[in-house]
Design an enzyme around this catalytic site. Structure first.
Site, short mmCIF file in Angstrom:
data_model
loop_
_atom_site.label_atom_id
_atom_site.label_comp_id
_atom_site.label_asym_id
_atom_site.label_seq_id
_atom_site.Cartn_x
_atom_site.Cartn_y
_atom_site.Cartn_z
N HIS A 148 8.41 -26.21 43.06
CA HIS A 148 7.52 -27.00 42.21
C HIS A 148 6.28 -26.20 41.81
O HIS A 148 5.71 -26.39 40.74
CB HIS A 148 7.14 -28.29 42.93
CG HIS A 148 6.35 -29.23 42.09
ND1 HIS A 148 6.77 -29.65 40.84
CD2 HIS A 148 5.15 -29.83 42.30
CE1 HIS A 148 5.86 -30.48 40.34
NE2 HIS A 148 4.88 -30.59 41.19
N SER A 174 3.44 -31.56 36.75
CA SER A 174 3.51 -32.54 37.82
C SER A 174 2.79 -33.82 37.39
O SER A 174 3.10 -34.38 36.34
CB SER A 174 2.87 -31.93 39.07
OG SER A 174 3.26 -32.60 40.22
N ASP A 192 12.84 -26.19 41.48
CA ASP A 192 11.94 -27.32 41.76
C ASP A 192 12.76 -28.51 42.24
O ASP A 192 13.44 -29.16 41.47
CB ASP A 192 11.17 -27.68 40.48
CG ASP A 192 10.11 -28.76 40.71
OD1 ASP A 192 10.09 -29.38 41.79
OD2 ASP A 192 9.31 -28.99 39.78
#
Lengths: 199, 373
Positions: free
Chosen positions: B341, B144, B308
């Site tokens: 995610h 991320s 995701d």
């Protein structure tokens, strides 16, 4: 150490003979990366692979091979012209939707293409079709009509014709029957053909 | 292993905004041992609300945020590698941020803290890595926002990065990602207790911050993982309340995660760090993403996850295609996971295998200061 002893595939043995030390090599449909791993260790090549199947990509990464997970018909356009010395397409040509376009792309991004494919003109295939009346089933083409990954059934004659049409130069042609190399009347006798092409 | 957070201090840091921060503190932890040739150091970069405590157990008994990836025999193997993790600039877990005291002012910065960027964060990390005496990192890796920092490292300090592993990340935030962040920021700033950012020592903007976190949590999961985890199950009741009480499990979960977050995260840090993510665009100073990556000399391993939807695979593929178009050494794999995610934090089985394989090669083929593609 012979590549066939390690990898158990005669087409790999021929392919590895064609590739010189230190070359930049892209293997399309590289599977678990074993050929590239061998070439890296024994020929010090700069190795790259493309493979669609996730499990195989993971195995290739574990072998320390640089691999891109993607569909090879759509993943060649990103590579710049002449990015590789040799681009390998082994036992995959017959599974491609647009084989000629892929070969053209290969010869754009690589100086040489090494193409290996199973010969649909082999006598066992012909006999299987002649006597069974069904789609041929042999050691090389073991699938039923409905579950075959092959979408094109090409013979050595067909491929020769395409190289002439496309004006590709055949640098070398090699034929295999079992582990035996070189046959007379290849379109009838060869199970696998390996071609070294350039534009 | 019990881990200890350490601190380093630096005099000043020039920022992308043109301002300069003075008298900074950086919180960091290390695991494993630096080898004599200093070639086994890996900088692990945390996501939005993470901190320097990446592995092991701290004094409160809390495991690190990537403890399943860092340790003996794990992806980042502490028996072979020296792992560094540091809290980002603008954070609230030991590194200078808006909740730190402004030098000479006798109160926290609050909104007087200058705006920051991902490259500011990386510039501060570089000071720390230099301070630790490491000329070239074996790898930089994170998920991320951690992946954005890893990419920034590869472009800003190519001579210092052997391998770059951005996971579930992007080269630039999309409109959708900015939109979610802005929703969180507005929730915080509209809380009456926000008080223009000067809430320290008083009532915290807890309602705004917890709503922001609730939105965040939704984006970290997937439709499938929420269905599996909560479905439409009711929370401690047989019938609907027909009032606005907690009816569903998922409501209870989000409220719990929201309120828990208030105790560990600073609302101003939320604002500054989300803005830094939104500003991030690796291609901003170049004609194309490929051109901006031209400088990078690292090998890359890019990983994305099927479910995701916050950082979808196409964003990773964009990075990979830009790298391939310049013939960089880039490996890409889209891993299968239902966890959305969050997968890079919780679904680490296959991720471990490929990171291990990739790092093994990078260590074998460590190129020192030699730049090559």
């Amino acid at each position: 150490m012979q590549v066939r002893e390690v990898l158990g595939r005669s087409d790999y043995a021929l392919i590895s003979e064609l590739i010189p030390e230190g070359a930049r090599v892209l293997d399309l449909g590289c599977g678990d990366g074993s050929l590239l791993e061998w070439l890296k260790a024994n020929k010090k090549v700069e190795a790259r692979g493309v493979e669609l199947k996730r499990e195989l990509v993971q195995q290739a990464i574990s072998r320390g091979v640089t691999v891109y997970q993607g569909d090879l018909e759509n993943s060649l356009k990103e590579y710049p012209d002449g990015a590789f010395d040799y681009v390998i397409l082994s036992q995959t040509l017959q599974e491609l939707r647009q084989p000629l376009q892929v070969l053209q792309e290969i010869l754009r991004i690589g100086r040489y293409a090494i193409v290996a494919f199973p010969n649909f003109g082999h006598w066992r295939v012909r006999l299987s079709h002649l006597f069974s009346g069904g789609a041929p089933r042999t050691k090389l083409f073991p699938y039923g009509w409905h579950d075959s990954p092959n979408v094109h059934f090409l013979t050595i004659e067909d491929f020769e014709e395409s190289t002439r049409d496309q004006r590709w130069t055949v640098e070398k042609r090699m034929f295999l029957s079992g582990h035996t190399r070189g046959t007379a009347m290849p379109n009838l006798m060869a199970e696998v053909a390996v071609y070294l092409l350039r534009r | 292993m019990t881990t200890e957070t350490q601190f380093a201090r630096f005099d000043s840091l020039p920022l992308d905004s043109g301002e300069t921060l003075r008298d900074l503190q950086v919180a960091y932890e290390t695991y494993g041992r630096l080898n004599e040739s200093r070639t086994n150091a890996i900088l692990v970069l945390h996501a939005f609300t993470g901190d320097a405590h990446a592995a092991g157990i701290d004094h409160d008994g809390k495991p690190g945020w990537w403890d399943n990836m860092i340790g003996p025999g794990k992806a980042f193997d502490t028996e072979r590698h020296f792992i560094i993790c540091t809290n980002v600039l603008g954070g609230c877990r030991g590194t200078t941020g808006p909740s730190s005291d402004e030098p000479g002012a006798g109160r926290p910065y609050g909104l007087r803290f200058p705006g920051i960027t991902i490259s500011d964060m990386v510039r501060l990390q570089k000071l720390l890595v230099d301070h630790l005496g490491i000329p070239r990192l074996l790898a930089v890796s994170g998920g991320s926002m951690g992946g954005m920092q890893a990419l920034e490292w590869a472009v800003a300090y190519p001579e210092s990065v052997e391998a770059c592993i951005p996971i579930a990340s992007t080269a630039r935030h999309s409109a959708q990602q900015i939109a979610f962040n802005e929703t969180g920021r507005q929730a915080i700033m509209m809380d009456p207790d926000f008080a223009g950012g000067d809430y320290y020592g008083g009532k915290l903007p807890a309602r705004g911050l917890s709503v922001a976190r609730m939105v965040g949590h939704i984006t970290y999961m997937s439709d499938e993982s929420m269905r599996e985890k909560f479905g439409r199950r009711l929370r401690n009741r047989e019938e609907f309340s027909y009032a606005f009480e907690v009816d569903f499990e998922v409501e209870s979960y989000l409220r719990y995660r929201g309120s828990q977050f208030v105790g560990r995260f600073d609302a101003n840090s939320y604002l500054y760090i989300t803005k830094a993510m939104d500003y991030f665009d690796l291609s901003a100073d170049a004609p194309s993403l490929a051109a901006s990556l031209e400088r990078a000399t690292s090998r890359f391993l890019v990983i994305s996850f099927t479910s995701d939807w916050l950082y979808p695979s196409y964003q990773s593929q964009e990075i990979v295609n830009a790298l391939r178009s310049r013939n960089h050494d880039v490996t890409y794999c889209e891993l299968s996971s239902n966890y959305g995610h969050d997968a890079f934090l919780v679904d680490v089985g296959e991720q471990t295998e490929i990171v291990k394989g990739f790092l093994g090669r990078c260590q074998r083929e460590f190129r020192g200061g030699v730049a090559c593609k």
